[in-house]
Design a protein around this motif. Structure first.
Motif, PDB file in Angstrom:
ATOM      1  N   ASP A  28     -12.062   9.950 -87.421  1.00 14.73           N
ATOM      2  CA  ASP A  28     -13.675   9.877 -87.553  1.00 14.73           C
ATOM      3  C   ASP A  28     -13.854   9.140 -85.891  1.00 14.73           C
ATOM      4  N   PHE A  29     -13.184   8.551 -85.302  1.00 12.62           N
ATOM      5  CA  PHE A  29     -13.348   8.457 -83.251  1.00 12.62           C
ATOM      6  C   PHE A  29     -11.854   8.786 -82.693  1.00 12.62           C
ATOM      7  N   LEU A  30     -12.632   8.625 -81.993  1.00  7.60           N
ATOM      8  CA  LEU A  30     -10.946   8.758 -81.021  1.00  7.60           C
ATOM      9  C   LEU A  30     -10.898   8.043 -79.525  1.00  7.60           C
ATOM     10  N   PHE A  31     -10.320   6.589 -79.219  1.00  8.93           N
ATOM     11  CA  PHE A  31     -10.721   6.120 -78.239  1.00  8.93           C
ATOM     12  C   PHE A  31      -9.313   6.089 -77.264  1.00  8.93           C
ATOM     13  N   LYS A  32      -9.955   6.175 -76.041  1.00  2.00           N
ATOM     14  CA  LYS A  32      -8.303   6.061 -75.205  1.00  2.00           C
ATOM     15  C   LYS A  32      -9.071   4.747 -74.415  1.00  2.00           C
ATOM     16  N   ILE A  33      -6.929   3.952 -74.455  1.00  2.00           N
ATOM     17  CA  ILE A  33      -6.728   2.495 -74.258  1.00  2.00           C
ATOM     18  C   ILE A  33      -5.600   2.313 -72.937  1.00  2.00           C
ATOM     19  N   ILE A  34      -6.199   2.406 -71.770  1.00  2.00           N
ATOM     20  CA  ILE A  34      -5.151   1.909 -70.379  1.00  2.00           C
ATOM     21  C   ILE A  34      -5.373   0.522 -70.292  1.00  2.00           C
ATOM     22  N   LEU A  35      -3.942   0.441 -70.772  1.00  2.00           N
ATOM     23  CA  LEU A  35      -2.634  -0.908 -70.302  1.00  2.00           C
ATOM     24  C   LEU A  35      -2.069  -0.686 -68.904  1.00  2.00           C
ATOM     25  N   VAL A  36      -2.202  -1.877 -68.356  1.00  2.00           N
ATOM     26  CA  VAL A  36      -2.462  -2.144 -66.710  1.00  2.00           C
ATOM     27  C   VAL A  36      -1.990  -3.543 -66.676  1.00  2.00           C
ATOM     28  N   GLY A  37      -1.348  -3.482 -65.736  1.00  2.00           N
ATOM     29  CA  GLY A  37      -0.428  -4.953 -65.421  1.00  2.00           C
ATOM     30  C   GLY A  37       0.694  -4.950 -64.671  1.00  2.00           C
ATOM     31  N   ASP A  38       0.954  -6.171 -63.501  1.00  2.00           N
ATOM     32  CA  ASP A  38       1.906  -6.021 -63.457  1.00  2.00           C
ATOM     33  C   ASP A  38       3.447  -5.927 -63.851  1.00  2.00           C
ATOM     34  N   SER A  39       4.545  -5.379 -63.017  1.00  2.00           N
ATOM     35  CA  SER A  39       6.087  -4.834 -63.656  1.00  2.00           C
ATOM     36  C   SER A  39       6.097  -5.460 -64.508  1.00  2.00           C
ATOM     37  N   ASP A  40       7.225  -4.960 -65.756  1.00  2.00           N
ATOM     38  CA  ASP A  40       7.580  -6.735 -65.931  1.00  2.00           C
ATOM     39  C   ASP A  40       6.932  -7.541 -67.081  1.00  2.00           C
ATOM     40  N   VAL A  41       5.782  -7.100 -67.299  1.00  2.00           N
ATOM     41  CA  VAL A  41       5.186  -8.403 -68.176  1.00  2.00           C
ATOM     42  C   VAL A  41       4.902  -7.609 -69.783  1.00  2.00           C
ATOM     43  N   GLY A  42       6.001  -6.486 -69.995  1.00  2.00           N
ATOM     44  CA  GLY A  42       5.774  -6.549 -71.743  1.00  2.00           C
ATOM     45  C   GLY A  42       5.326  -5.461 -71.436  1.00  2.00           C
ATOM     46  N   LYS A  43       4.719  -4.257 -70.942  1.00  2.00           N
ATOM     47  CA  LYS A  43       3.327  -3.849 -71.408  1.00  2.00           C
ATOM     48  C   LYS A  43       4.302  -2.653 -72.400  1.00  2.00           C
ATOM     49  N   THR A  44       5.234  -1.956 -71.914  1.00  2.00           N
ATOM     50  CA  THR A  44       5.743  -0.906 -72.624  1.00  2.00           C
ATOM     51  C   THR A  44       6.006  -1.859 -74.156  1.00  2.00           C
ATOM     52  N   CYS A  45       6.686  -2.883 -74.227  1.00  2.00           N
ATOM     53  CA  CYS A  45       7.534  -3.621 -75.756  1.00  2.00           C
ATOM     54  C   CYS A  45       6.121  -3.761 -76.061  1.00  2.00           C
ATOM     55  N   MET A  46       4.779  -3.918 -76.035  1.00  3.14           N
ATOM     56  CA  MET A  46       3.197  -4.033 -76.386  1.00  3.14           C
ATOM     57  C   MET A  46       3.517  -3.044 -76.802  1.00  3.14           C
ATOM     58  N   VAL A  47       2.911  -2.266 -76.521  1.00  8.07           N
ATOM     59  CA  VAL A  47       2.987  -0.719 -76.733  1.00  8.07           C
ATOM     60  C   VAL A  47       3.667   0.025 -78.277  1.00  8.07           C
ATOM     61  N   GLN A  48       4.991   0.238 -77.824  1.00  5.25           N
ATOM     62  CA  GLN A  48       5.590  -0.042 -79.081  1.00  5.25           C
ATOM     63  C   GLN A  48       5.924  -1.085 -80.406  1.00  5.25           C
ATOM     64  N   SER A  49       5.538  -2.125 -79.767  1.00  3.14           N
ATOM     65  CA  SER A  49       5.016  -3.018 -80.804  1.00  3.14           C
ATOM     66  C   SER A  49       3.790  -2.175 -81.773  1.00  3.14           C
ATOM     67  N   PHE A  50       3.089  -2.213 -81.169  1.00  4.95           N
ATOM     68  CA  PHE A  50       1.864  -1.550 -81.736  1.00  4.95           C
ATOM     69  C   PHE A  50       2.267   0.384 -81.868  1.00  4.95           C
ATOM     70  N   GLU A  51       3.066   0.887 -81.438  1.00  3.04           N
ATOM     71  CA  GLU A  51       3.079   1.811 -83.066  1.00  3.04           C
ATOM     72  C   GLU A  51       4.225   2.056 -83.735  1.00  3.04           C
ATOM     73  N   SER A  52       4.636   1.310 -83.755  1.00  3.69           N
ATOM     74  CA  SER A  52       6.172   1.643 -84.787  1.00  3.69           C
ATOM     75  C   SER A  52       6.697  -0.538 -85.033  1.00  3.69           C
ATOM     76  N   GLY A  53       6.021  -1.560 -84.542  1.00  4.23           N
ATOM     77  CA  GLY A  53       6.777  -2.615 -84.742  1.00  4.23           C
ATOM     78  C   GLY A  53       7.308  -2.778 -84.348  1.00  4.23           C
ATOM     79  N   ILE A  54       8.939  -1.929 -83.589  1.00  9.06           N
ATOM     80  CA  ILE A  54       9.803  -2.314 -82.893  1.00  9.06           C
ATOM     81  C   ILE A  54      10.329  -2.885 -81.418  1.00  9.06           C
ATOM     82  N   PHE A  55      10.870  -3.964 -81.179  1.00  9.78           N
ATOM     83  CA  PHE A  55      11.002  -4.308 -80.261  1.00  9.78           C
ATOM     84  C   PHE A  55      12.041  -4.147 -79.748  1.00  9.78           C
ATOM     85  N   ILE A  56      12.185  -3.448 -78.507  1.00 12.30           N
ATOM     86  CA  ILE A  56      13.660  -3.318 -77.534  1.00 12.30           C
ATOM     87  C   ILE A  56      13.546  -3.914 -76.296  1.00 12.30           C
ATOM     88  N   GLU A  57      14.705  -5.007 -76.701  1.00 13.08           N
ATOM     89  CA  GLU A  57      14.941  -6.035 -75.321  1.00 13.08           C
ATOM     90  C   GLU A  57      14.502  -5.402 -73.851  1.00 13.08           C
TER      91      GLU A  57
END
Length: 233
Positions: A28-57
């Protein structure tokens, strides 16, 4: 009860597609979200957790921009969230800046155990303001709340910064423990729906995650609570 700040009302023209059995990936709706911040703050881990619930150290640094999609069911509406995970390194700035323009929302992330990443937040907010749309929704996210014994950034400092810059909300997350990750994206989606003219019913619960409160706010509730936070209901 802790509440989040809701920004003023405005309307945006968002991509919309009627749902139907003939469309395999209808929404019904499409929203584009950008995730920004310094390196190694865990942005990729946040996205993976949101997408699949998986955490990779162990994660390699993002090169340029990575992209993921998840569709949420919010109050009977199918909301597709396109999440753009950007690199924090300076050498990728010219690449990532081009992705700000089409974003409906931005999550600005820092690491609660590294003060320097929080001190960079003002820079990232300026980037969003300079290259993003005038009505982009911005949330401040303190990641790695599981490292509370190593905390260098008080949540109260994040609240102050969020209010000073008129951000939608401030909250803390843990990608490792999957705490408040979904809450952050759902909060963003619900605000964008509201700003697109949808009437969003308020959610009630006995406890809620820590959000900042400011004058004229509209209460939003969630049952997700970080384990290292005491409920302040």
């Amino acid at each position: 009860m802790q509440w989040c700040k809701w920004a003023g009302s405005w309307r945006t023209h968002l991509l919309r597609q009627p749902a139907g059995p003939e469309a395999e990936d209808s929404f019904d709706f499409l929203f584009k979200i950008i995730l920004v911040g310094d390196s190694d703050v865990g942005k990729t881990c946040m996205v993976q957790s949101f997408e699949s619930g998986i955490f990779i150290e162990k994660q390699q640094n993002t090169i340029g921009v990575d992209f993921t999609v998840r569709t949420l069911d919010i109050d009977g509406k199918k909301v597709k969230m396109q999440v753009w995970d950007t690199a924090g390194q300076e050498r990728f700035r010219t690449i990532t800046q081009s992705y700000y323009r089409s974003a409906h929302g931005a999550m600005v992330a820092y690491d609660i155990s590294r003060r320097g990443t929080f001190e960079s937040i003002s820079h990232w907010i300026r980037e969003v303001e300079q290259y993003g749309a005038a009505n982009v929704v911005v949330i401040l996210v303190g990641n790695k709340s599981d490292l509370h014994t190593q905390r260098q950034v008080l949540f109260e400092d994040a609240c102050t910064l969020a209010e000073k810059n008129s951000l939608l909300a401030a909250l803390e997350t843990s990608a490792k423990e999957a705490q408040n990750i979904d809450a952050a994206f759902i909060l963003m989606a619900r605000e964008l729906l509201a700003r697109n003219g949808m009437t969003i019913p308020e959610q009630t619960s006995q406890c809620s995650p820590k959000f900042t409160l400011s004058e004229g706010c509209r209460p939003v509730y969630s049952a997700v609570v970080s384990p290292d936070k005491k409920c302040e209901c």
